[in-house]
Structures are given as structure tokens and as C-alpha cells.
Design an enzyme around this catalytic site. Structure first.
Site, PDB file in Angstrom:
ATOM      1  NE  ARG A 264      -3.207  -2.387   2.801  1.00  0.00           N
ATOM      2  CZ  ARG A 264      -4.408  -2.768   2.397  1.00  0.00           C
ATOM      3  NH1 ARG A 264      -5.178  -1.923   1.778  1.00  0.00           N
ATOM      4  NH2 ARG A 264      -4.831  -3.990   2.619  1.00  0.00           N
ATOM      5  CG  ASP A 388      -3.062 -14.074  -2.794  1.00  0.00           C
ATOM      6  OD1 ASP A 388      -2.061 -14.010  -2.074  1.00  0.00           O
ATOM      7  OD2 ASP A 388      -4.115 -13.446  -2.543  1.00  0.00           O
TER       8      ASP A 388
HETATM    9  C1  DMJ Z   1      -5.408  -6.656  -1.781  1.00  0.00           C
HETATM   10  O1  DMJ Z   1      -5.031  -5.897  -0.692  1.00  0.00           O
HETATM   11  C2  DMJ Z   1      -4.245  -7.232  -2.489  1.00  0.00           C
HETATM   12  O2  DMJ Z   1      -4.609  -7.536  -3.798  1.00  0.00           O
HETATM   13  C3  DMJ Z   1      -3.683  -8.449  -1.844  1.00  0.00           C
HETATM   14  O3  DMJ Z   1      -2.706  -9.074  -2.616  1.00  0.00           O
HETATM   15  C4  DMJ Z   1      -4.718  -9.457  -1.510  1.00  0.00           C
HETATM   16  N1  DMJ Z   1      -6.029  -8.983  -1.582  1.00  0.00           N
HETATM   17  C5  DMJ Z   1      -6.392  -7.665  -1.293  1.00  0.00           C
HETATM   18  C6  DMJ Z   1      -7.757  -7.335  -1.812  1.00  0.00           C
HETATM   19  O4  DMJ Z   1      -8.650  -8.362  -1.782  1.00  0.00           O
END
Ligand code: DMJ
Length: 634
Positions: A264, A388
Site C-alpha cells: 500500500r 496468491d
Molecule cells: C489486496 O489488498 C491485495 O490484492 C492483496 O494481494 C490481496 N487482496 C487484497 C484485496 O482483496
């Protein structure tokens, strides 16, 4: 012994006994040591001191030229200790001796130090009081961190711009020619204005409507900077910029997630800098980047997940999470680019090296690793939560390196092969999904988070083996279709947090605890990439369905809110507007309804929080520069 050599004088002839001689010698050597030691306490101006103490020990290391800085930084990259004598800006000076005697803790110094003189200080003097205080505090942290990582501010922004293939904002900010698409895009923009109108006054007065517990404040503001800028919402952008300039406190005490801070704040500030050229963003991100470095001081170099920015270091024990320590690469490479200091890249390459070498069950990467032993802690594999963005960053590292990072490419395609062999499943109803893997046993569940993988697979389709290109395009389309199904099978037309493919379920949540929707972006993210790479109009249609559902069920007086049950006809709000709604969900929707020349994918990769980071064109940046397509306008 000396006495024996004096002609005509014997040791015994002086009338001293052996023990007396010993005491005398001891006294003499003590006196000499004392006199020499006293030199250190004399003021710098005393001549004796300059004569006796060598230049390197007593005088400031003057970093006079860019080359000097580079030399120090090069050494520093190999030996972080070396960097301790260098302060933050080009041309500034520091004493190695002073730096070495500094305590690792910064808090007291940060309270009392005055900001160093120089360009930055001058600039700060012209700004408001609070800005001076805030920037000055940040600066203190840089110079007393003992990491000394960010010292070269010579990044050539104009050259960087020339190395882009296209103007970042395209022709007229990517305005689509088709009126319906334009209308839809305006609606998305209006959603952002809606959140700003309701949220910003709160942010600016109360200061912390959306923040991390105990961590940094203003996540929503930093996260939304680039979205506002891309949308051309300049009043709102300027408000946000001013807040960052005057009120973003990078020293906040309390625990924060390294991952969150990185995606962020580091990501948001980096993209704001690259898009706007505002030096303030660069200064902030350099300070922040340096504060993250102590997190890597573990036996393996795998960082701890939780850090404390105020007290300099990691805060918690336990396992490190793949999706967290594996989601630093893009931002850290850019920190190195901007600072001209390889230390950041070195840290993330070290992580990659370990992950590349370690034995992987069936070629899969489990979600938890011990930062102490460097071994997997258990065998849970997921393309959704906990895993992910590690996979996402492999392919994006390759793309961001201007397709030169062959190691990332190789790791990505082998991981994808293992995922396909072990996790990708087809439901009885013909839906393709990514199951989770628990020590060899499949859990037929797909999280909303895993829906980003449609986009991931499609952006990597072109660079895989040529015979696999079509296969990857199909796989990406199938996953995106399944995720769309998870939305269209609910009453609200919004998707649940997780959906299952067992016990008769097909892309629906079976547990009450999986039924919520918290404004997540992943499904829309995949629509955006699928649209860009296939131009199949159905993706825009699916995106519009999502806008209508958001408008109908999530819009509240004070912005947008998550809902507790996507299957309920009458929704119950959770009263939370997640920061990623602004940085990701609205941005991806806006891009979906824009022309492809708004942040063209040839030039930009999006970090996992949708902050655009430019492709690093090394040869262009190091050469004359200038690949810009002159036929297009800014
Ligand atoms: C986001 O803050 C980012 O994409 C993160 O990698 C995982 N998911 C959240 C939103 O769902």
C-alpha cells in the site's frame, strides 16, 4: 631489554629490581595510551588531532560526487556495515566514527535531532510547519537508521519518462470513443468522487478513519493517490497529496504488516512518484523503504511478517507467509532503481534464491516457511489467500524487467505447471477452478482472492511455450468465467469470500462464514486483463454488472461498505470501506471502461494493490534514453 642495549649500563647497574622495572614499564605504557586516547576527545580544530589521527577515522566522509556515492553504495550492497557512515542525500557528509557509535534505537534521536541542512531542508522551510515537522522527523529516521541505504537522489525522471513507450495517460486520459463505455466510466469516477466527498473531510479532520491498528495511518489516502490522478480528479488528488506531505507519519509506533506497508504505502508512493514526478513522494518512499530493511535481519534473510516502524525491527515470531515475503519484489526493485542502491534488490533476490533452491512438494510452494530454519512449516498450498501474490509477482517481475529476468520466468512457468497438475479442477457442471491442497488432499474450495489468477494467467500467456499460448488464454478465460459465475449465482450479483465445488455446490458458498463480500477487486481485476488482452466485450458487460451491484448494495451515505451475505435479498452492511476498494476495485473498473492507452500494459505492471509501476528499461535508462512514441500525446 632496552636497558641491556645501552652501552656501559647494565640493568642491574641502575639499581632496579625486576619487579620494579616491570611496574615502571607498565606505568610508561599506560601513560602513552592515555595521551593517545585523549586525542579523540579534543575538538576537531586542534592540530595535534589532525596530525595523529588518520583522515578516515576522524573526518567526515565527504560524498562529493555522484561517483563517490556510487562507490560507497556499491560497497554497501555487498557489506551493509559499510553504508553506516553515509547519510541520506547526495553531497551530504557523515562521520563513520559517529555512525558506528550510534545506537540502533532511533526514538530519542528522532525527538531531539535537527534536520540536516541542504536542499531538502530549504524546501521544507518553505512549507507549512506541520510539513516541516513531519518531513524532518522522517529525515531523522533516515540518517540514524544505521542502514544508510538511500543516499543517491540522482534518478533522472525526465529520462525515465522518455524510456516509456507511450505516454502514461494516453490520449485524453484513455477516453473511450464509444458513448456507452464513456458513460459507464463516468459512473465509476462518480463512485470515487462519492467516496472522496464523504471520506476526505473525515480524513482531513479526524485523521484516521481508515488505518492499521497500531501501524501507519492514512492507508486509504496513500492507496487512492494514483486512482485519483488517473481519473483526473485533481482537487481530490491535491487534497490527498497535501495530506501525505504534511501528515503522513512514517515513524508511527506499533506493529504493522511488512506486506501491507509494502503493497500500500511503498507501492502507492512509488506509483504516485512515477506518474506525477513529485519529488516529495520519492523522498517519503525512500525513507520508508529504509525502515523496512531491519525486517530482513533473520538467519535466512526471509523477513518476519510483522514490523514495528517506530522501534526499528520485526515484532513477531512464527512462520512467514509465502504471499507476504514473496510479494516484495516489484517494489524493492524500484526502491533500488530510485536510490541507485542495490541493497533492496539484494534482499528480494535472496528470498527468491531460497525459494528456488528449496525442495518443493510436487513442485508446489506451501504457504508457510520458517524464517529461522528456511524450511516449510506445513504443506498447505493455495492460489488464494496466503499464496496468491507470490505467483503473481513471479510473472510480473519478468514483465517488469523488460522480459530479461529469466529466473522469474522459469519459476513462474514451472509453478504454473505444478498448479495445473495438482490444483486445477473441472466441476461436474464444467466449471474450471483452483482447488486448495493440504498435504496431498484436495479441498474443493476456491477463494475470491484466487480469482485474480484469470488475470495472472492471461498476462503470462504470450511468454510461455508457443504451443501453450492458446491453452493459457483458454485457462484464463475459464477461471474468469467461473469467478463470474460465483457472482451471478448470488442474489446480490456480488461474489462470496469463498465458494465450493463439493456436496453438490457449484461456485457457491456453503458455509455461512464464507458468504460475505468486502469490496474485493480480484474478479474485476481479471475482467480488466481479459478485456485488454482479448477485447471480448463480455468482460466489459460483466464489469458493468458489478458496478450496478455495488451501487445497489454497497453504496452508503458515507461511501461504500462491504456486505455480510451476498445471498441475502436485503443486505446487511459491515460498515467498512476497505482501502483496496479505492486502489484496486475502482481503478480496475475505470481501466476496464477506458482505452488501452491509459497505463498501457507494455509500459506498466500493477503491483498486487493495483499501483502501477513502470517496466525497467535498463539499456534505455543507462543510455541516451528516448523510446517514446512521438505520435501520441500526453
Ligand atoms: C489486496 O489488498 C491485495 O490484492 C492483496 O494481494 C490481496 N487482496 C487484497 C484485496 O482483496
Amino acid at each position: 631489554m632496552v636497558f641491556r642495549k645501552l652501552p656501559g649500563v647494565s640493568a642491574s647497574g641502575m639499581g632496579l629490581r625486576l619487579s620494579q622495572k616491570f611496574v615502571f614499564l607498565l606505568f610508561l605504557s599506560g601513560l602513552v595510551t592515555l595521551c593517545f586516547g585523549a586525542l579523540f576527545f579534543l575538538p576537531d580544530s586542534v592540530r595535534l588531532k589532525r596530525i595523529f589521527l588518520s583522515k578516515t577515522e576522524s573526518q567526515p566522509v565527504t560524498v562529493g560526487s555522484e561517483n563517490d556515492v556510487r562507490e560507497h553504495l556499491k560497497k554497501g550492497a555487498k557489506d551493509p556495515e559499510h553504508l553506516r557512515g553515509i547519510t541520506s542525500a547526495k553531497g551530504e557528509t557523515s562521520t563513520k566514527l559517529k555512525a558506528l557509535s550510534r545506537k540502533p534505537s532511533v526514538t530519542n534521536e528522532a525527538k531531539t535531532d535537527k534536520k540536516d541542512a541542504g536542499g531538502e531542508a530549504l524546501e521544507d522551510m518553505m512549507l507549512s510547519r506541520s510539513k516541516t515537522e513531519s518531513a524532518s522527523k522522517d529525515e531523522k529516521v533516515t540518517s540514524s537508521s544505521n542502514q544508510g541505504a538511500n543516499t543517491d537522489t540522482s534518478f533522472d525522471y525526465n529520462k525515465f519518462k522518455k524510456c516509456l513507450l507511450k505516454p502514461p495517460l494516453g490520449i485524453e486520459h484513455g477516453k473511450p470513443s464509444d458513448p456507452q463505455t464513456l458513460q459507464r466510466r463516468e459512473k465509476v469516477k462518480e463512485c470515487d468522487v462519492w467516496h472522496c466527498k464523504s471520506l476526505y473531510p473525515l480524513v482531513l479532520t479526524v485523521l484516521c478513519p481508515v488505518c492499521f491498528a497500531g501501524g501507519l495511518r492514512g492507508a486509504s489516502i496513500v492507496d487512492s493517490l494514483d486512482t485519483l490522478y488517473i481519473m483526473g480528479l485533481m482537487d481530490e488528488y491535491n487534497d490527498a497529496k497535501e495530506w501525505v506531505e504534511t501528515s503522513l507519519d512514517l515513524n508511527s509506533n506499533g506493529e504493522a504488516s511488512l506486506f501491507e506497508v509494502n503493497i500500500r504505502y511503498v507501492g502507492g508512493l512509488l506509483s504516485a512518484y512515477y506518474l506525477t514526478g513529485e519529488e516529495m513522494f520519492k523522498r517519503k518512499v525512500m525513507v520508508l523503504g529504509e525502515k523496512l530493511l531491519p525486517a530482513f535481519n533473520t538467519p535466512t534473510g526471509i523477513p518476519r511478517g510483522v514490523i514495528n516502524l517506530g522501534s526499528w525491527g520485526w515484532a513477531s515470531a512464527g512462520s512467514s507467509i509465502l504471499a507476504e515475503f514473496g510479494t516484495l519484489h516489484l517494489e524493492f526493485v524500484h526502491l533500488s532503481e530510485l536510490s541507485n542502491n542495490g541493497i533492496y534488490t539484494e534482499k528480494v533476490m535472496n528470498i527468491r534464491k531460497l525459494l528456488n533452491k528449496i525442495e518443493k512438494p510436487h513442485g508446489l510452494y506451501p504457504n508457510f516457511l520458517s524464517p529461522v530454519s528456511g524450511n516449510w512449516v506445513q504443506h498447505h498450498v493455495s492460489i488464494g489467500g496466503l499464496g496468491d501474490s507470490f505467483y503473481e509477482y513471479l510473472i510480473k517481475s519478468y514483465l517488469m524487467s523488460d522480459k530479461t529476468d529469466e529466473e522469474a520466468k522459469k519459476m513462474y512457468y514451472s509453478a504454473l505447471e505444478a498448479i495445473e497438475a495438482n490444483l486445477v479442477q473441472k466441476s461436474p457442471g464444467g466449471l474450471t477452478y483452483m482447488a486448495e491442497w493440504r498435504g496431498g488432499i484436495l479441498d474443493h474450495k476456491m477463494g475470491h482472492l484466487a480469482c485474480f489468477s484469470g488475470g495472472m494467467v492471461v498476462i503470462g500467456a504470450d511468454d510461455g511455450a508457443p504451443e501453450k499460448r492458446q491453452h493459457y488464454l483458454d485457462l484464463a478465460a475459464e477461471i474468469t468465467h467461473t469467478c463470474h459465475e460465483s457472482y451471478s449465482r448470488s442474489a446480490t450479483k456480488l461474489g462470496p469470500e469463498a465458494f465450493r465445488f463439493d456436496g453438490g455446490a457449484e461456485a457457491t458458498a456453503t458455509r455461512l462464514s464464507d458468504r460475505y463480500y468486502i469490496l474485493r477487486p480480484e474478479v474485476i481485476e481479471s475482467y480488466m486483463y481479459m478485456w485488454r488482452l482479448t477485447h471480448d466485450p463480455k468482460y466489459r458487460e460483466w464489469g458493468w454488472e458489478a458496478v450496478e451491484a455495488l451501487e445497489k448494495h454497497c453504496r452508503v451515505e458515507a461511501g461504500f461498505s462491504g456486505i455480510r451475505d451476498v445471498y441475502a435479498q436485503t443486505v446487511s452492511h459491515d460498515n467498512m470501506q476497505q482501502s483496496f476498494f479505492l486502489s484496486e476495485t475502482l481503478k480496475y473498473l475505470y481501466l476496464l471502461f477506458s482505452d488501452d492507452d491509459l497505463l498501457p500494459l507494455e509500459d506498466w505492471v500493477f503491483n498486487t494493490e493495483a499501483h502501477p509501476l513502470p517496466v525497467v528499461r535498463k539499456s534505455c535508462l543507462q543510455g541516451e534514453g528516448g523510446t517514446h512514441d512521438k505520435t501520441t500525446s500526453e
